[in-house]
Design an enzyme around this catalytic site. Structure first.
Site, PDB file in Angstrom:
ATOM      1  CG  HIS A 132      -4.147   7.723  -3.749  1.00  0.00           C
ATOM      2  ND1 HIS A 132      -2.898   7.848  -4.300  1.00  0.00           N
ATOM      3  CD2 HIS A 132      -4.366   6.388  -3.617  1.00  0.00           C
ATOM      4  CE1 HIS A 132      -2.370   6.633  -4.493  1.00  0.00           C
ATOM      5  NE2 HIS A 132      -3.237   5.726  -4.094  1.00  0.00           N
TER       6      HIS A 132
ATOM      7  CG  ASP B 224      -1.006   2.765  -6.240  1.00  0.00           C
ATOM      8  OD1 ASP B 224      -1.929   3.455  -5.762  1.00  0.00           O
ATOM      9  OD2 ASP B 224      -0.219   2.108  -5.539  1.00  0.00           O
TER      10      ASP B 224
ATOM     11  CD  GLU C 144      -2.897   5.121  -0.599  1.00  0.00           C
ATOM     12  OE1 GLU C 144      -3.260   4.015  -0.189  1.00  0.00           O
ATOM     13  OE2 GLU C 144      -1.868   5.269  -1.310  1.00  0.00           O
ATOM     14  CD  GLU C 145       1.004   5.181  -2.985  1.00  0.00           C
ATOM     15  OE1 GLU C 145       1.373   4.398  -2.089  1.00  0.00           O
ATOM     16  OE2 GLU C 145       0.380   4.803  -3.980  1.00  0.00           O
TER      17      GLU C 145
ATOM     18  CG  ASP D 233      -5.693   2.762  -4.023  1.00  0.00           C
ATOM     19  OD1 ASP D 233      -5.005   2.732  -5.053  1.00  0.00           O
ATOM     20  OD2 ASP D 233      -5.249   3.151  -2.931  1.00  0.00           O
TER      21      ASP D 233
ATOM     22  CG  HIS E 171       3.945   0.692  -4.513  1.00  0.00           C
ATOM     23  ND1 HIS E 171       4.248   1.238  -3.290  1.00  0.00           N
ATOM     24  CD2 HIS E 171       2.638   0.973  -4.716  1.00  0.00           C
ATOM     25  CE1 HIS E 171       3.172   1.799  -2.773  1.00  0.00           C
ATOM     26  NE2 HIS E 171       2.186   1.645  -3.628  1.00  0.00           N
TER      27      HIS E 171
END
Length: 352
Positions: free
Chosen positions: A62, A176, A206-207, A229, A314
């Site tokens: 992504h 990510d 995606e997030e 991922d 994250h």
């Protein structure tokens, strides 16, 4: 293409959820020379196509990374903002960010009070995004506007790509999921004449609840899919879990939205064993990947998630092991080399 240069360019690119244009363009630059065709949807998801098989496989990283959006500019020139993607507020304070404004990039820092002025009760409170602001170093709102900052502008975490003390350990702001973007590019390059059709690339948003996977699946219409991922790394103090950095790629058994297709997973597991590629299995109770929405498209698409253990996801920084990445690439290439139209038929019919 030189791998470290690829990693740096992908991870340094600023492209938060909903604002993936720079990554779509960068992926196009990498995919176009190695593809028979380029396929895009209207959100910015992009895939390089290779092969003419009766069946096809979708390899989906992504494009987006977690970030923020400007929601207000105060009289004193401070920036209020909201999340794009899931953040734990405690990792945000005092971190640098980049606001992409109409006149170019504007550097800022997420401000907070010094500990010297905090009361006892205030020290015990968890950080909250609603109380945070970004300081771009101006006197007032007009100076912020003159710098090109506007409500609705995207805000990206700031951190540069670095090779760590052990050169297999790589630090960057957006593994990510620029990990999956890099893997999609290199896998397509390594498979110039596949037995089935390959659509290899990355999706948008995606997030923010995996929105781009829906439109991309309907554009590509694959027979099988692998979401590429990152996974959670357990090998740090205070962490528990299954996946450890340096122990190879992860096959995700189940996440909050998806149970990995058992027949397809077994095929990939058998390929790993055949080629002596060490793999790990993990599960997510509080997260998801694009495999969930892809698997729910049309009549149901057999899908799994392949990843690598990644530290500190994250947040403004994350760390990946290059050997895990290369093992994931080796496994993905072996899978693509052995997939045929007849084997895809068996997987779909769950007779493999």
């Amino acid at each position: 293409m030189e791998q470290l240069d690829l990693f740096k360019k992908l991870t340094d690119c600023n492209a938060v959820a909903g604002f993936e244009g720079p990554m779509t363009n960068l992926m196009n630059d990498y995919l176009e020379p190695i593809s028979d065709d380029i396929v895009k949807d209207n959100t910015g998801s992009i895939f390089g196509k290779k092969g003419q098989g009766r069946h096809s496989i979708m390899l989906a990283g992504h494009l987006d990374e977690i970030g923020f959006m400007v929601t207000a500019i105060t009289v004193d020139g401070f920036i209020r903002f909201t999340n794009l993607g899931y953040w734990w507020a405690n990792v945000m304070l005092s971190q640098k960010v980049t606001i992409t404004g109409s006149k170019g990039d504007v550097r800022g820092v997420i401000g907070g009070k010094p500990p010297h002025v905090l009361g006892v009760k205030e020290k015990e409170l968890a950080a909250e995004v609603s109380n945070m602001f970004i300081d771009i170093g101006v006197n007032n709102r007009q100076e912020a506007l003159d710098a090109g900052v506007r409500i609705g502008d995207p805000i990206t975490p700031y951190s540069e790509f670095e090779v760590m003390t052990n050169p297999d350990y790589l630090l960057a702001k957006a593994w990510d999921n620029r990990f999956g973007c890099a893997l999609a590019i290199e896998a397509l390059r390594d498979n110039p004449d596949p037995h089935i059709t390959i659509y290899s690339g990355a999706v948008t948003q995606e997030e923010t609840l995996s929105r781009g996977a829906k439109t991309a699946a309907h554009k590509v219409k694959p027979s099988l899919a692998i979401a590429l991922d990152v996974g959670i790394c357990a090998k740090t103090p205070g962490m528990t879990g299954n996946a450890k950095m340096g122990d190879g790629p992860i096959i995700v058994l189940v996440d909050a939205w998806h149970i990995g297709h058992p027949t397809f997973r077994q095929f990939v597991t058998d390929i790993a064993e055949k080629h002596d590629i060490k793999i790990q299995f993990d599960y997510l109770t509080g997260g998801y990947t694009d495999a969930g929405h892809i698997a729910q498209s049309f009549d149901g698409i057999p899908a799994i998630t392949m990843g690598v253990p990644t530290r500190y996801i994250h947040s403004n920084v994350s760390m990946m092991n290059r050997q895990d990445y290369n093992s994931a690439l080796k496994l993905l290439n072996a899978v693509l080399n052995e997939l045929t139209d007849d084997i895809v038929d068996q997987i779909i019919e769950q007779t493999y």
